[in-house]
Design a protein around this motif. Structure first.
Motif, PDB file in Angstrom:
ATOM      1  N   ARG A   1       1.824  -0.764  -6.184  1.00 36.24           N
ATOM      2  CA  ARG A   1       1.928   0.450  -5.599  1.00 36.24           C
ATOM      3  C   ARG A   1       2.756   0.977  -5.402  1.00 36.24           C
ATOM      4  NH1 ARG A   1      -0.822  -2.838  -2.315  1.00 36.24           N
ATOM      5  NH2 ARG A   1      -2.575  -2.059  -0.845  1.00 36.24           N
TER       6      ARG A   1
ATOM      7  N   ALA B   1       2.605   0.257   3.531  1.00 39.58           N
ATOM      8  CA  ALA B   1       1.069   0.761   2.910  1.00 39.58           C
ATOM      9  C   ALA B   1       0.456  -0.237   2.007  1.00 39.58           C
ATOM     10  CB  ALA B   1       1.695   1.297   1.478  1.00 39.58           C
TER      11      ALA B   1
ATOM     12  N   LEU C   1       6.149   0.379  -0.269  1.00 40.84           N
ATOM     13  CA  LEU C   1       4.983   0.569  -0.610  1.00 40.84           C
ATOM     14  C   LEU C   1       4.052  -0.556  -0.672  1.00 40.84           C
ATOM     15  CD1 LEU C   1       5.121   3.950  -2.561  1.00 40.84           C
ATOM     16  CD2 LEU C   1       4.645   3.020  -0.871  1.00 40.84           C
TER      17      LEU C   1
ATOM     18  N   MET D   1      -1.342   6.698  -0.734  1.00 39.91           N
ATOM     19  CA  MET D   1      -0.892   4.600  -0.928  1.00 39.91           C
ATOM     20  C   MET D   1      -0.498   5.421   0.929  1.00 39.91           C
ATOM     21  SD  MET D   1      -0.990   3.919  -3.343  1.00 39.91           S
ATOM     22  CE  MET D   1      -1.155   3.336  -5.537  1.00 39.91           C
ATOM     23  N   LEU D   2      -0.496   6.434   1.685  1.00 38.67           N
ATOM     24  CA  LEU D   2       0.899   6.406   3.060  1.00 38.67           C
ATOM     25  C   LEU D   2      -0.693   6.771   3.745  1.00 38.67           C
ATOM     26  CD1 LEU D   2       3.621   7.183   1.773  1.00 38.67           C
ATOM     27  CD2 LEU D   2       3.482   5.103   2.795  1.00 38.67           C
TER      28      LEU D   2
ATOM     29  N   LEU E   1       6.430   9.801   2.828  1.00 38.44           N
ATOM     30  CA  LEU E   1       7.024   8.945   3.018  1.00 38.44           C
ATOM     31  C   LEU E   1       8.013   8.757   4.708  1.00 38.44           C
ATOM     32  CD1 LEU E   1       7.490   5.921   4.123  1.00 38.44           C
ATOM     33  CD2 LEU E   1       8.729   5.948   1.979  1.00 38.44           C
TER      34      LEU E   1
ATOM     35  N   GLN F   1      -6.174   4.416  -1.579  1.00 34.23           N
ATOM     36  CA  GLN F   1      -5.169   4.174  -2.250  1.00 34.23           C
ATOM     37  C   GLN F   1      -5.697   3.832  -3.976  1.00 34.23           C
ATOM     38  OE1 GLN F   1      -3.284   0.496  -0.794  1.00 34.23           O
ATOM     39  NE2 GLN F   1      -2.472   1.435   1.131  1.00 34.23           N
TER      40      GLN F   1
ATOM     41  N   ARG G   1       5.262  11.283   7.134  1.00 35.33           N
ATOM     42  CA  ARG G   1       4.599   9.385   7.446  1.00 35.33           C
ATOM     43  C   ARG G   1       5.232   8.596   9.047  1.00 35.33           C
ATOM     44  NH1 ARG G   1       1.697   5.355   6.865  1.00 35.33           N
ATOM     45  NH2 ARG G   1       1.363   3.918   8.508  1.00 35.33           N
TER      46      ARG G   1
ATOM     47  N   ARG H   1      -8.457   0.733   3.684  1.00 37.14           N
ATOM     48  CA  ARG H   1      -6.823   1.605   2.423  1.00 37.14           C
ATOM     49  C   ARG H   1      -6.929   1.042   0.997  1.00 37.14           C
ATOM     50  NH1 ARG H   1      -1.496  -0.543   6.199  1.00 37.14           N
ATOM     51  NH2 ARG H   1      -2.525  -2.747   5.212  1.00 37.14           N
TER      52      ARG H   1
END
Length: 291
Positions: free
Chosen positions: A161, A65, A157, A255-256, A204, A268, A207, A264
């Motif tokens: 985060r 992340a 992360l 976050m991802l 997650l 986030q 992803r 980014r």
């Protein structure tokens, strides 16, 4: 032999993964993967490529992340567990203090007495209640879940985060409890925050293109246990569970998201701000209704 099975991480063979180091091409799991200019690298390749004389932190290894890779990738999880345990024992020693930390919409100790609760401005209860537990089985089950789910997520992360996901999930769960529960019903426990970590873990896994069926089954089972009573005497706050799960998934998505390195952090922390404001809007709406 199952030829379709993903390879195991070279450092953690029991963890299947579809990601490999862009330099040595060894398979790596979320705890081992470190963001590079292109793809991800394993810890050994990052160490071999560091120390080139650049300014400190310029090429610091990053998590999936974008967070800074820490020597102890589960430190925040350990601190959260320690905090929950400490508050539990403090509640045993000082029950009156624990009552002041419970989530209550509004409560009167005796007719004509002062009103306590979020509705009269005690907004700290929305988060302090996340660190309270009522029984031994309650805190033990929550802390086991926090360790199992939270540790790998923190490694993926990064500390700040991960902590944002935990706290916002706890707040989101409390906000839905406050919105939908009778004002005089006390609610405690870290379940909303832990459900939030589970929601972020689903994001997650998606992803990383992991096999989703085990996670979906776990989420479904936990939701079934949320709505099915245990022996008819244990009351589970489904509002905290559902609110935490939705909040954690939303924050985890922010976050991802696969965005550029420059944008980014804006995506986030912008997502965190939006989720916080949505929770605050629900809280303010309920307060206006009760007052």
């Amino acid at each position: 032999m199952d030829t379709d099975r993903l390879p195991g991480c070279y450092r953690h063979p029991d963890r299947d993964t579809g990601i490999s180091c862009t330099r040595c091409e060894r398979p790596i799991c979320p705890e081992c993967m470190i963001s590079a200019s292109v793809g991800f690298q394993c810890p050994e390749c990052v160490r071999q490529g560091s120390g080139t004389g650049h300014r400190p932190g310029a090429n610091a290894p990053r998590t999936l992340a974008g967070g800074r890779v820490a020597e102890d990738p589960q430190l925040v999880t350990k601190i959260l567990i320690g905090t929950n345990v400490a508050v539990f024992f403090l509640g045993l020693l000082a029950p009156a203090l624990a009552v002041q930390l419970q989530l209550l919409g509004g409560y009167v100790d005796y007719p004509g007495g002062p009103v306590h609760g979020v509705a009269v401005g005690e907004y700290h209860r929305l988060l302090t209640s996340v660190f309270l537990h009522t029984q031994w089985w309650h805190i033990i089950s929550n802390m086991i879940a926090l360790w199992v789910i939270g540790g790998p997520l923190e490694a993926a992360l990064g500390r700040s985060r991960y902590l944002a996901v935990y706290l916002l999930s706890g707040l989101g769960g409390s906000a839905l409890v406050y919105l939908l529960t009778e004002p005089y019903v006390p609610t405690v426990g870290a379940s909303g925050a832990i459900f939030g970590l589970l929601g972020a873990t689903v994001v997650l896994a998606r992803r990383l293109r992991y096999e989703m069926r085990p996670l979906i089954i776990m989420v479904g089972l936990m939701l079934v246990l949320t709505f099915v009573p245990f022996g008819g005497y244990v009351r589970v706050s489904w509002q905290a569970h559902v609110g935490g799960l939705i909040t954690g998934a939303l924050v985890g998505l922010g976050m991802l998201l696969p965005t550029g390195a420059r944008s980014r952090a804006y995506v986030q922390w912008g997502t965190c701000a939006v989720v916080f404001l949505l929770a605050a809007a629900l809280i303010m709406a309920r307060t206006a209704e009760l007052t």
